[in-house]
Design a protein around this motif. Structure first.
Motif, mmCIF file in Angstrom:
data_model
loop_
_atom_site.group_PDB
_atom_site.id
_atom_site.type_symbol
_atom_site.label_atom_id
_atom_site.label_comp_id
_atom_site.label_asym_id
_atom_site.label_seq_id
_atom_site.Cartn_x
_atom_site.Cartn_y
_atom_site.Cartn_z
ATOM 1 N N MET A 235 0.806 -1.214 0.000
ATOM 2 C CA MET A 235 0.000 0.000 0.000
ATOM 3 C C MET A 235 0.843 1.271 0.000
ATOM 4 O O MET A 235 0.345 2.322 -0.354
ATOM 5 N N SER A 236 2.112 1.182 0.367
ATOM 6 C CA SER A 236 2.951 2.389 0.314
ATOM 7 C C SER A 236 3.122 2.836 -1.137
ATOM 8 O O SER A 236 3.255 4.023 -1.405
ATOM 9 N N ASP A 237 3.091 1.894 -2.069
ATOM 10 C CA ASP A 237 3.143 2.261 -3.492
ATOM 11 C C ASP A 237 1.877 3.010 -3.908
ATOM 12 O O ASP A 237 1.925 3.917 -4.726
ATOM 13 N N ALA A 238 0.740 2.617 -3.340
ATOM 14 C CA ALA A 238 -0.522 3.293 -3.646
ATOM 15 C C ALA A 238 -0.476 4.744 -3.184
ATOM 16 O O ALA A 238 -1.045 5.626 -3.826
ATOM 17 N N GLY A 239 0.219 4.991 -2.089
ATOM 18 C CA GLY A 239 0.324 6.341 -1.544
ATOM 19 C C GLY A 239 1.133 7.286 -2.419
ATOM 20 O O GLY A 239 1.110 8.493 -2.210
ATOM 21 N N LYS A 240 1.840 6.756 -3.401
ATOM 22 C CA LYS A 240 2.629 7.584 -4.322
ATOM 23 C C LYS A 240 1.842 7.977 -5.568
ATOM 24 O O LYS A 240 2.341 8.695 -6.418
ATOM 25 N N CYS A 241 0.612 7.484 -5.672
ATOM 26 C CA CYS A 241 -0.214 7.751 -6.851
ATOM 27 C C CYS A 241 -0.993 9.055 -6.683
ATOM 28 O O CYS A 241 -1.201 9.528 -5.569
ATOM 29 N N HIS A 242 -1.420 9.606 -7.798
ATOM 30 C CA HIS A 242 -2.281 10.786 -7.802
ATOM 31 C C HIS A 242 -3.722 10.382 -8.107
ATOM 32 O O HIS A 242 -4.662 10.994 -7.599
ATOM 33 N N ILE A 243 -3.865 9.372 -8.955
ATOM 34 C CA ILE A 243 -5.163 8.778 -9.262
ATOM 35 C C ILE A 243 -5.009 7.286 -9.003
ATOM 36 O O ILE A 243 -4.029 6.676 -9.441
ATOM 37 N N LEU A 244 -5.967 6.703 -8.307
ATOM 38 C CA LEU A 244 -5.881 5.294 -7.960
ATOM 39 C C LEU A 244 -7.184 4.606 -8.340
ATOM 40 O O LEU A 244 -8.242 4.924 -7.789
ATOM 41 N N TYR A 245 -7.095 3.694 -9.304
ATOM 42 C CA TYR A 245 -8.258 2.914 -9.727
ATOM 43 C C TYR A 245 -8.302 1.647 -8.893
ATOM 44 O O TYR A 245 -7.344 0.885 -8.847
ATOM 45 N N ILE A 246 -9.427 1.434 -8.234
ATOM 46 C CA ILE A 246 -9.594 0.267 -7.380
ATOM 47 C C ILE A 246 -10.558 -0.682 -8.072
ATOM 48 O O ILE A 246 -11.729 -0.341 -8.274
ATOM 49 N N THR A 247 -10.065 -1.840 -8.462
ATOM 50 C CA THR A 247 -10.900 -2.797 -9.191
ATOM 51 C C THR A 247 -11.975 -3.354 -8.271
ATOM 52 O O THR A 247 -11.855 -3.316 -7.049
ATOM 53 N N SER A 248 -13.018 -3.892 -8.877
ATOM 54 C CA SER A 248 -14.152 -4.394 -8.100
ATOM 55 C C SER A 248 -13.733 -5.486 -7.124
ATOM 56 O O SER A 248 -14.313 -5.612 -6.053
ATOM 57 N N GLY A 249 -12.704 -6.248 -7.445
ATOM 58 C CA GLY A 249 -12.234 -7.296 -6.543
ATOM 59 C C GLY A 249 -11.537 -6.766 -5.300
ATOM 60 O O GLY A 249 -11.318 -7.500 -4.342
#
Length: 184
Positions: free
Chosen positions: A100-114
């Motif tokens: 999740m630390s990689d997710a924190g480096k994003c500006h837009i984050l697409y979260i898949t339905s799964g």
């Protein structure tokens, strides 16, 4: 007589299998088109959102779009992003593989339905960070999401939570708000 029945059964089975295959194939193409359009939207969103200055190291740092979960876009989103400019910034696509630390480096984050079942964990990890959370799952905006895709007739549309975006310091252009089906 028995051979005629067997022959009829075989023909009916072939017709059923052919129908199922072509229906699945047609649906697959339709779903592929949905993800192609959503990929284009994700990249375009970067032009209409303003992040706080501290979100970028330099004026030319890229806008990073992350995808959590099984990537539905494949190479489509990479092709759309290649050469795309959001102001002075390029757009970079990253697949988030669990850290999740990689997710924190994003500006837009697409979260898949799964992965929307992980919204509590995702929100906790990204709490207060100005990241545009996007998904196509029901009730997403009530869970803290910013943009929710949905299909209306033959069109891909989206709703925006202006409340959620303001809470984390994002500014969304009125041009994008005008295109949204619903803003709340």
């Amino acid at each position: 007589m028995i051979l005629k029945r067997i022959h009829k059964i075989i023909i009916l089975c072939l017709i059923a299998v052919t129908t199922i295959v072509f229906t699945a194939y047609g649906t697959g193409l339709q779903q592929s088109r949905v993800f192609e359009i959503e990929a284009a939207f994700l990249v375009q969103f970067s032009k209409y959102i303003t992040w706080p200055a501290h979100c970028f190291k330099t004026e030319k740092s890229p806008v990073i779009i992350g995808i959590i979960g099984r990537d539905p876009f494949g190479t489509k989103i990479d092709r759309v992003a290649r050469g795309f400019k959001s102001g002075n910034r390029s757009v970079e696509i990253r697949r988030i593989k669990g850290d999740m630390s990689d997710a924190g480096k994003c500006h837009i984050l697409y979260i898949t339905s799964g992965k929307t079942g992980m919204m509590t964990k995702i929100k906790k990890e990204l709490s207060g960070k100005p990241i545009v959370l996007v998904s196509d799952t029901d009730n997403f905006l009530n869970q803290g999401g910013i943009i929710k895709f949905f299909i209306s007739g033959t069109k891909i549309r989206f709703n925006i939570s202006l409340t959620n975006s303001r809470r984390i310091g994002l500014k969304i252009s009125s041009k994008l708000l005008e295109v949204a089906k619903k803003v709340r």
